[in-house]
Design an enzyme around this catalytic site. Structure first.
Site, PDB file in Angstrom:
ATOM      1  N   LYS A  10      -1.064  16.861  51.310  1.00 37.07           N
ATOM      2  CA  LYS A  10       0.118  16.150  50.332  1.00 37.07           C
ATOM      3  C   LYS A  10       1.209  14.893  50.967  1.00 37.07           C
ATOM      4  O   LYS A  10       0.931  15.127  52.255  1.00 37.07           O
ATOM      5  CB  LYS A  10       0.668  16.535  49.374  1.00 37.07           C
ATOM      6  CG  LYS A  10       0.209  18.151  48.564  1.00 37.07           C
ATOM      7  CD  LYS A  10       1.153  19.028  47.570  1.00 37.07           C
ATOM      8  CE  LYS A  10       0.958  19.219  46.387  1.00 37.07           C
ATOM      9  NZ  LYS A  10       1.620  20.350  45.990  1.00 37.07           N
ATOM     10  N   TYR A  50      -3.746  16.529  37.976  1.00 38.21           N
ATOM     11  CA  TYR A  50      -2.467  17.630  37.455  1.00 38.21           C
ATOM     12  C   TYR A  50      -3.290  17.474  35.452  1.00 38.21           C
ATOM     13  O   TYR A  50      -1.632  17.683  35.369  1.00 38.21           O
ATOM     14  CB  TYR A  50      -1.771  17.610  37.922  1.00 38.21           C
ATOM     15  CG  TYR A  50      -1.689  18.201  39.400  1.00 38.21           C
ATOM     16  CD1 TYR A  50      -1.642  18.570  39.922  1.00 38.21           C
ATOM     17  CD2 TYR A  50      -0.763  17.129  40.482  1.00 38.21           C
ATOM     18  CE1 TYR A  50      -1.303  19.575  40.784  1.00 38.21           C
ATOM     19  CE2 TYR A  50      -0.740  17.882  41.603  1.00 38.21           C
ATOM     20  CZ  TYR A  50      -0.780  19.025  41.869  1.00 38.21           C
ATOM     21  OH  TYR A  50      -0.586  19.074  43.647  1.00 38.21           O
ATOM     22  N   ARG A  86      -6.209  30.110  49.286  1.00 40.35           N
ATOM     23  CA  ARG A  86      -4.589  29.957  48.511  1.00 40.35           C
ATOM     24  C   ARG A  86      -3.787  30.860  48.647  1.00 40.35           C
ATOM     25  O   ARG A  86      -2.960  30.667  49.204  1.00 40.35           O
ATOM     26  CB  ARG A  86      -4.891  30.870  46.985  1.00 40.35           C
ATOM     27  CG  ARG A  86      -5.851  29.876  46.148  1.00 40.35           C
ATOM     28  CD  ARG A  86      -4.531  28.525  45.333  1.00 40.35           C
ATOM     29  NE  ARG A  86      -3.540  29.097  44.326  1.00 40.35           N
ATOM     30  CZ  ARG A  86      -2.662  28.476  43.871  1.00 40.35           C
ATOM     31  NH1 ARG A  86      -4.065  27.321  43.711  1.00 40.35           N
ATOM     32  NH2 ARG A  86      -2.190  29.126  43.387  1.00 40.35           N
ATOM     33  N   THR A  92       4.394  29.112  46.062  1.00 40.02           N
ATOM     34  CA  THR A  92       4.438  27.456  45.229  1.00 40.02           C
ATOM     35  C   THR A  92       5.867  27.496  45.882  1.00 40.02           C
ATOM     36  O   THR A  92       5.753  25.730  46.564  1.00 40.02           O
ATOM     37  CB  THR A  92       4.396  27.159  44.229  1.00 40.02           C
ATOM     38  OG1 THR A  92       3.010  27.946  43.626  1.00 40.02           O
ATOM     39  CG2 THR A  92       4.298  25.841  43.416  1.00 40.02           C
ATOM     40  N   ASN A 113       5.787  20.134  49.029  1.00 33.72           N
ATOM     41  CA  ASN A 113       4.833  21.252  49.799  1.00 33.72           C
ATOM     42  C   ASN A 113       3.650  21.593  50.253  1.00 33.72           C
ATOM     43  O   ASN A 113       3.243  22.823  50.541  1.00 33.72           O
ATOM     44  CB  ASN A 113       5.082  23.368  47.988  1.00 33.72           C
ATOM     45  CG  ASN A 113       3.925  22.643  47.161  1.00 33.72           C
ATOM     46  OD1 ASN A 113       3.724  21.727  46.927  1.00 33.72           O
ATOM     47  ND2 ASN A 113       3.804  23.802  46.439  1.00 33.72           N
ATOM     48  N   HIS A 116      -2.378  21.360  48.992  1.00 30.53           N
ATOM     49  CA  HIS A 116      -2.777  21.897  46.919  1.00 30.53           C
ATOM     50  C   HIS A 116      -3.961  22.661  47.326  1.00 30.53           C
ATOM     51  O   HIS A 116      -4.508  22.147  48.625  1.00 30.53           O
ATOM     52  CB  HIS A 116      -2.611  20.987  46.735  1.00 30.53           C
ATOM     53  CG  HIS A 116      -3.714  20.987  44.963  1.00 30.53           C
ATOM     54  ND1 HIS A 116      -3.477  21.411  44.111  1.00 30.53           N
ATOM     55  CD2 HIS A 116      -5.333  20.806  44.917  1.00 30.53           C
ATOM     56  CE1 HIS A 116      -4.935  21.611  43.057  1.00 30.53           C
ATOM     57  NE2 HIS A 116      -5.639  21.147  43.749  1.00 30.53           N
ATOM     58  N   GLU A 127     -12.126  19.793  40.388  1.00 34.64           N
ATOM     59  CA  GLU A 127     -11.691  19.082  41.698  1.00 34.64           C
ATOM     60  C   GLU A 127     -12.545  18.311  42.091  1.00 34.64           C
ATOM     61  O   GLU A 127     -12.121  17.353  42.882  1.00 34.64           O
ATOM     62  CB  GLU A 127     -10.117  19.728  41.650  1.00 34.64           C
ATOM     63  CG  GLU A 127      -9.224  20.363  41.672  1.00 34.64           C
ATOM     64  CD  GLU A 127      -8.453  21.169  41.363  1.00 34.64           C
ATOM     65  OE1 GLU A 127      -8.897  21.474  42.986  1.00 34.64           O
ATOM     66  OE2 GLU A 127      -7.169  21.640  40.722  1.00 34.64           O
TER      67      GLU A 127
HETATM   68  O1  CDP Z   1       0.173  24.423  43.614  1.00 28.79           O
HETATM   69  P1  CDP Z   1      -0.171  25.469  43.079  1.00 28.79           P
HETATM   70  O2  CDP Z   1      -1.297  26.279  42.551  1.00 28.79           O
HETATM   71  O3  CDP Z   1       0.824  26.020  44.056  1.00 28.79           O
HETATM   72  O4  CDP Z   1       1.632  25.220  42.002  1.00 28.79           O
HETATM   73  P2  CDP Z   1       1.017  24.536  40.785  1.00 28.79           P
HETATM   74  O5  CDP Z   1       2.254  26.171  39.870  1.00 28.79           O
HETATM   75  O6  CDP Z   1      -0.728  24.634  39.319  1.00 28.79           O
HETATM   76  O7  CDP Z   1       2.570  23.709  40.657  1.00 28.79           O
HETATM   77  C1  CDP Z   1       1.284  22.233  41.153  1.00 28.79           C
HETATM   78  C2  CDP Z   1       2.673  21.696  41.931  1.00 28.79           C
HETATM   79  O8  CDP Z   1       3.668  21.132  41.120  1.00 28.79           O
HETATM   80  C3  CDP Z   1       3.592  22.175  42.959  1.00 28.79           C
HETATM   81  O9  CDP Z   1       2.037  22.688  43.861  1.00 28.79           O
HETATM   82  C4  CDP Z   1       4.128  21.534  43.407  1.00 28.79           C
HETATM   83  O10 CDP Z   1       4.238  20.650  43.952  1.00 28.79           O
HETATM   84  C5  CDP Z   1       4.898  20.865  42.494  1.00 28.79           C
HETATM   85  N1  CDP Z   1       5.880  22.106  41.047  1.00 28.79           N
HETATM   86  C6  CDP Z   1       6.894  21.554  41.078  1.00 28.79           C
HETATM   87  O11 CDP Z   1       6.821  20.092  41.826  1.00 28.79           O
HETATM   88  N2  CDP Z   1       7.524  21.848  40.394  1.00 28.79           N
HETATM   89  C7  CDP Z   1       7.406  23.289  39.323  1.00 28.79           C
HETATM   90  N3  CDP Z   1       8.688  23.700  39.024  1.00 28.79           N
HETATM   91  C8  CDP Z   1       6.625  23.823  40.029  1.00 28.79           C
HETATM   92  C9  CDP Z   1       5.643  22.878  40.776  1.00 28.79           C
HETATM   93 MG    MG Z   2      -1.979  25.146  40.960  1.00 30.65          MG
END
Ligand code: CDP
Ligand code: MG
Length: 135
Positions: A10, A50, A86, A92, A113, A116, A127
């Site tokens: 990212k 997204y 993962r 996350t 973070n 992705h 994707e």
């Molecule tokens: O990336 P991952 O699959 O672990 O998490 P996700 O739940 O699919 O969320 C996608 C992305 O959204 C995360 O990697 C974060 O960058 C962002 N996010 C956020 O900014 N605030 C949250 N409460 C949850 C996710």
């Molecule tokens: Mg995700």
């Protein structure tokens, strides 16, 4: 079973100069880099990537972040690649990410973070088709 999965380094990790260190982590795991691209995406592309998150309360700042500068998109392959990547990335929220994971080392917040990864073979296929059509 050999799988392909999709990853993003990212914009936070690119601007911090962590691309090389993060790519090395996949290679050290024996995963193979199949495609690699530095690019900056616009709002429409972020929405397509997204799509499951559009409308959530965190989405507007997430989109601003993901479009804020260059990111690195990649496809990696290897045995059980979807699940292994993962695990390598960690939770996350970096405060919950296991020691030794990429997010534990490089993420600075739940939003910023570092990486992705696709969460299933189905999302990996979608994707990869979005980011690397024809691959
Ligand atoms: O990336 P991952 O699959 O672990 O998490 P996700 O739940 O699919 O969320 C996608 C992305 O959204 C995360 O990697 C974060 O960058 C962002 N996010 C956020 O900014 N605030 C949250 N409460 C949850 C996710
Ligand atoms: Mg995700």
């Amino acid at each position: 079973m050999t799988q392909r999965t999709f990853i993003i380094i990212k914009p936070d990790a690119v601007s911090a100069g962590n691309v090389g260190d993060i790519l090395a982590r996949y290679e050290r795991e024996g995963l193979v880099i199949e495609a690699l691209s530095l690019r900056t995406i616009d709002d429409d592309f972020a929405d397509r990537h997204y799509h499951e998150h559009v409308g959530r309360e965190y989405y507007a700042p997430l989109r601003d972040f993901m479009t804020s500068g260059p990111l690195v998109a990649a496809v990696v392959s290897g045995d059980d690649a979807v699940a292994r990547v993962r695990v390598l990335h960690g939770a996350t929220d970096p405060a919950k990410a296991a020691p030794g994971t990429i997010r534990a080392q490089f993420a600075t917040s739940t939003r910023h973070n570092a990486v992705h990864a696709s969460d299933s073979q189905g999302s990996a296929d979608a994707e990869i088709a979005l980011w690397f059509p024809g691959l």
